[in-house]
Write a protein that holds these residues in place. Structure first.
Motif, PDB file in Angstrom:
ATOM      1  N   GLY A 146      -3.111  -3.495   5.140  1.00 51.70           N
ATOM      2  CA  GLY A 146      -2.555  -3.075   6.423  1.00 51.70           C
ATOM      3  C   GLY A 146      -3.581  -2.339   7.250  1.00 51.70           C
ATOM      4  O   GLY A 146      -3.718  -2.572   8.457  1.00 51.70           O
ATOM      5  N   GLY A 147      -4.354  -1.452   6.641  1.00 53.79           N
ATOM      6  CA  GLY A 147      -5.384  -0.712   7.371  1.00 53.79           C
ATOM      7  C   GLY A 147      -6.486  -1.624   7.849  1.00 53.79           C
ATOM      8  O   GLY A 147      -7.025  -1.451   8.941  1.00 53.79           O
ATOM      9  N   VAL A 148      -6.829  -2.614   7.029  1.00 54.08           N
ATOM     10  CA  VAL A 148      -7.879  -3.550   7.423  1.00 54.08           C
ATOM     11  C   VAL A 148      -7.430  -4.376   8.615  1.00 54.08           C
ATOM     12  O   VAL A 148      -8.188  -4.611   9.554  1.00 54.08           O
ATOM     13  N   GLU A 149      -6.171  -4.829   8.612  1.00 52.13           N
ATOM     14  CA  GLU A 149      -5.678  -5.613   9.741  1.00 52.13           C
ATOM     15  C   GLU A 149      -5.674  -4.790  11.014  1.00 52.13           C
ATOM     16  O   GLU A 149      -5.982  -5.275  12.102  1.00 52.13           O
ATOM     17  N   ALA A 150      -5.343  -3.518  10.901  1.00 49.26           N
ATOM     18  CA  ALA A 150      -5.360  -2.652  12.074  1.00 49.26           C
ATOM     19  C   ALA A 150      -6.775  -2.519  12.616  1.00 49.26           C
ATOM     20  O   ALA A 150      -7.017  -2.544  13.827  1.00 49.26           O
ATOM     21  N   ALA A 151      -7.727  -2.354  11.704  1.00 50.08           N
ATOM     22  CA  ALA A 151      -9.124  -2.251  12.132  1.00 50.08           C
ATOM     23  C   ALA A 151      -9.588  -3.553  12.768  1.00 50.08           C
ATOM     24  O   ALA A 151     -10.360  -3.544  13.729  1.00 50.08           O
ATOM     25  N   ALA A 152      -9.103  -4.676  12.218  1.00 52.18           N
ATOM     26  CA  ALA A 152      -9.489  -5.971  12.782  1.00 52.18           C
ATOM     27  C   ALA A 152      -8.960  -6.109  14.205  1.00 52.18           C
ATOM     28  O   ALA A 152      -9.622  -6.667  15.077  1.00 52.18           O
ATOM     29  N   ARG A 153      -7.738  -5.581  14.437  1.00 45.92           N
ATOM     30  CA  ARG A 153      -7.199  -5.616  15.792  1.00 45.92           C
ATOM     31  C   ARG A 153      -8.079  -4.797  16.732  1.00 45.92           C
ATOM     32  O   ARG A 153      -8.378  -5.197  17.841  1.00 45.92           O
ATOM     33  N   HIS A 156     -19.535  -0.843  -1.516  1.00 45.79           N
ATOM     34  CA  HIS A 156     -20.133   0.489  -1.632  1.00 45.79           C
ATOM     35  C   HIS A 156     -19.347   1.528  -0.822  1.00 45.79           C
ATOM     36  O   HIS A 156     -19.069   2.631  -1.308  1.00 45.79           O
ATOM     37  N   MET A 157     -18.971   1.168   0.411  1.00 48.03           N
ATOM     38  CA  MET A 157     -18.291   2.112   1.293  1.00 48.03           C
ATOM     39  C   MET A 157     -16.794   2.213   1.018  1.00 48.03           C
ATOM     40  O   MET A 157     -16.192   3.266   1.190  1.00 48.03           O
ATOM     41  N   GLY A 158     -16.219   1.090   0.602  1.00 48.34           N
ATOM     42  CA  GLY A 158     -14.773   1.001   0.488  1.00 48.34           C
ATOM     43  C   GLY A 158     -14.199   0.292   1.699  1.00 48.34           C
ATOM     44  O   GLY A 158     -14.708   0.414   2.817  1.00 48.34           O
ATOM     45  N   GLU A 159     -13.151  -0.468   1.483  1.00 50.64           N
ATOM     46  CA  GLU A 159     -12.537  -1.255   2.549  1.00 50.64           C
ATOM     47  C   GLU A 159     -12.085  -0.382   3.722  1.00 50.64           C
ATOM     48  O   GLU A 159     -12.305  -0.709   4.882  1.00 50.64           O
ATOM     49  N   LYS A 160     -11.451   0.727   3.410  1.00 50.14           N
ATOM     50  CA  LYS A 160     -10.880   1.562   4.466  1.00 50.14           C
ATOM     51  C   LYS A 160     -11.972   2.161   5.342  1.00 50.14           C
ATOM     52  O   LYS A 160     -11.883   2.155   6.581  1.00 50.14           O
ATOM     53  N   ALA A 161     -13.049   2.665   4.727  1.00 49.02           N
ATOM     54  CA  ALA A 161     -14.135   3.277   5.487  1.00 49.02           C
ATOM     55  C   ALA A 161     -14.851   2.233   6.348  1.00 49.02           C
ATOM     56  O   ALA A 161     -15.201   2.497   7.506  1.00 49.02           O
ATOM     57  N   PHE A 162     -15.032   1.026   5.797  1.00 51.03           N
ATOM     58  CA  PHE A 162     -15.711   0.010   6.585  1.00 51.03           C
ATOM     59  C   PHE A 162     -14.827  -0.481   7.721  1.00 51.03           C
ATOM     60  O   PHE A 162     -15.312  -0.777   8.813  1.00 51.03           O
ATOM     61  N   ALA A 163     -13.508  -0.572   7.476  1.00 49.75           N
ATOM     62  CA  ALA A 163     -12.594  -0.982   8.535  1.00 49.75           C
ATOM     63  C   ALA A 163     -12.663  -0.012   9.711  1.00 49.75           C
ATOM     64  O   ALA A 163     -12.627  -0.411  10.880  1.00 49.75           O
ATOM     65  N   LYS A 164     -12.791   1.262   9.412  1.00 53.56           N
ATOM     66  CA  LYS A 164     -12.917   2.265  10.473  1.00 53.56           C
ATOM     67  C   LYS A 164     -14.226   2.065  11.229  1.00 53.56           C
ATOM     68  O   LYS A 164     -14.262   2.134  12.462  1.00 53.56           O
TER      69      LYS A 164
END
Length: 528
Positions: free
Chosen positions: A285-292, A466-474
């Protein structure tokens, strides 16, 4: 000997004829006659001929002897294309045509070769670099071309003006001539009206190969403005306005989505629980938000379609193939450099390269200037000025070490000049060449790509892990410049040794190679 009345002027690349030199030639002809024959070919008119080479002598002879006078000629059967190339080469050798006259002539040969640059350069006897420079000058306005033909401006002025949009060149020329600006002052003037690409708020992927990118101009011309600048202010402004419009629409859309999310309280709670779980796919869900957010960021093709997955950018999926398409020029240049260095340092590989090239008929693709320009260094400083027979003697006196160095240089030259990149790739595989010695991912590399392609690169190179999905999405939701900076400077992550699939020969990601174990002698030396 043929009467001048039977000869007609043919195509001549030169547009400008110096009146003083013309008068001197007329006087010389009257005193001494014509010592060098004019090259002509039979014309369609009965018993007529057309000048191929010697247009200045023909014009001067008409004035000196009249139409009834006769001049020495060499008659040769030639096609239109052969006559064109001969006229260009004859004027090129004499150093009398201006660069823009050569440019217009090169355009004709280039068109006759079906836009094959390598073939056009071969026919003209030019290096590929010279052909590229002349074709770039062909887009100058007629006013600028005439000013260079008449020597009212220098080549450096013309090269700088080639970086200006065509509709602005004549106005810039007026300023240069009116203020009598030298090349340095002209360059300073252009620098004041250029735009710094690092400050752009739009996606600069299309800028990497743009003719108005000062980096492109640097590769062509000796005279250019500083790297990292756009010389097309109108285009820069349009892209900036489009990016700002997209950003405002994005903010409005995000505000609307946030209002909708607040009304759906239970769903938000569920998403929070998912994000609070394990890193990776659990934060979809967080990744999709970042993609938006990435799709709506400045430089994105459209502020619409924000619900598309992070695997698309503007409707086009990022893949190793799509990324490689943006990198073909860099990949080829890098592998050629790496192979050339490897062959230059390995006599056995140089021997294999030269023998393979000679026995496959491709050794001749080494540009003549590549080796002749190095002959003085490889043999001795006087070598280029010797007769051919004297050069044979000098080569025969080379020591084994000098001969080996020369052969290595020939092998390296082949790596850089051979036309088919597949030959470079085959040699690189055979010799286990590693481009990690000459290249690693940097800002210029990453700035070529869209956000979605950068995400692909980050994932295959291990940055997301390395960063994590959430950190990279941000990070993905930030401005393009901040995204690139964040990728290059991620804490604890080293890009050294990591080869994105776009840069490898087989299209697979190249992981960092472990360091070679130290030898016993190295260990002993370290201990000492």
């Amino acid at each position: 000997m043929v009467p001048l009345a039977r000869i007609a002027i043919g195509y001549n690349p030169r547009r400008f004829f110096d009146s003083r030199k013309h008068e001197e030639l007329v006087t010389s002809l009257r005193l001494h006659g014509m010592l060098q024959p004019i090259l002509v070919r039979p014309a369609a008119a009965q018993n007529g001929f057309t000048v191929v080479a010697g247009g200045r002598r023909y014009r001067a002879a008409l004035e000196a002897f009249g139409a009834d006078g006769s001049v020495p000629v060499i008659i040769r059967e030639m096609t239109d294309q052969e006559a064109l190339e001969a006229a260009i080469i004859e004027n090129d050798i004499r150093y009398e045509t201006s660069e823009t006259e050569q440019a217009d002539a090169a355009v004709r040969v280039f068109a006759a070769c079906q836009n094959d640059r390598a073939e056009a350069a071969r026919r003209l006897g030019w290096s590929r670099a010279k052909l590229d420079r002349r074709l770039a000058l062909a887009d100058l306005s007629d006013g600028v071309k005439l000013a260079l033909d008449e020597r009212r401006i220098k080549v450096g002025h013309a090269e700088l003006l080639a970086a200006v949009p065509a509709d602005k060149q004549d106005k810039a020329l007026e300023t240069i001539l009116g203020a009598d600006l030298d090349i340095g002052k002209t360059r300073d003037l252009l620098m004041r009206v250029t735009q710094k690409l690092a400050d752009a708020c739009f996606d600069k992927s299309d800028c990497t190969t743009c003719p108005f990118n000062s980096g492109t101009q640097r590769a062509l011309f000796e005279t250019h403005v500083d790297d990292g600048h756009c010389t097309n202010a109108a285009c820069f402004q349009l892209k900036t306005e489009a990016a700002e419009t997209a950003r405002l629409e994005a903010e409005q859309n995000e505000a609307s989505e946030d209002d909708g999310d607040e009304e759906d309280g239970p769903e938000d709670d569920t998403d929070d629980e998912g994000e609070a779980g394990t890193d990776g796919d659990a934060v979809a869900g967080g990744v999709e938000a970042a993609a938006r957010r990435a799709a709506l960021a400045p430089g994105a093709p459209s502020a619409r379609g924000s619900t598309k997955s992070s695997g698309t950018a503007g409707g086009t999926s990022a893949s190793a193939k799509s990324i490689a398409g943006r990198t073909s020029d860099l990949r080829e240049a890098t592998w050629r450099t790496a192979l050339a260095r490897g062959v230059a340092d390995n006599a056995a590989q140089a021997q294999v390269t030269i023998l393979t090239a000679a026995l496959t008929g491709t050794l001749s693709q080494i540009k003549s200037a590549t080796m002749t320009s190095r002959a003085g260094l490889l043999v001795n400083p006087t070598f280029p000025d010797l007769s051919f027979s004297a050069k044979i003697g000098e080569i025969g006196e080379l020591s084994d070490g000098q001969a080996t160095t020369a052969l290595c240089a020939i092998g390296a030259a082949y790596a850089r000049d051979v036309q088919s990149f597949s030959h470079v790739a085959d040699l690189a595989r055979a010799f286990n060449i590693d481009i990690r010695q000459v290249w690693q991912a940097d800002r210029a590399f990453l700035e070529r790509y869209t956000r979605d392609e950068l995400k692909f690169i980050a994932r295959e190179c291990g940055l997301i892990s390395h960063m994590g999905e959430k950190a990279f999405a941000k990070l993905l939701g930030s401005k393009k410049a901040d995204l690139v900076n964040g990728m290059l400077n991620a804490t604890g992550f080293d890009w050294a040794g990591r080869l994105p699939s776009a840069m490898t020969l087989d299209g697979d990601y190249g992981a960092p190679r472990p360091p070679a174990p130290a030898s016993d002698s190295e260990v002993a030396a370290l201990a000492a």
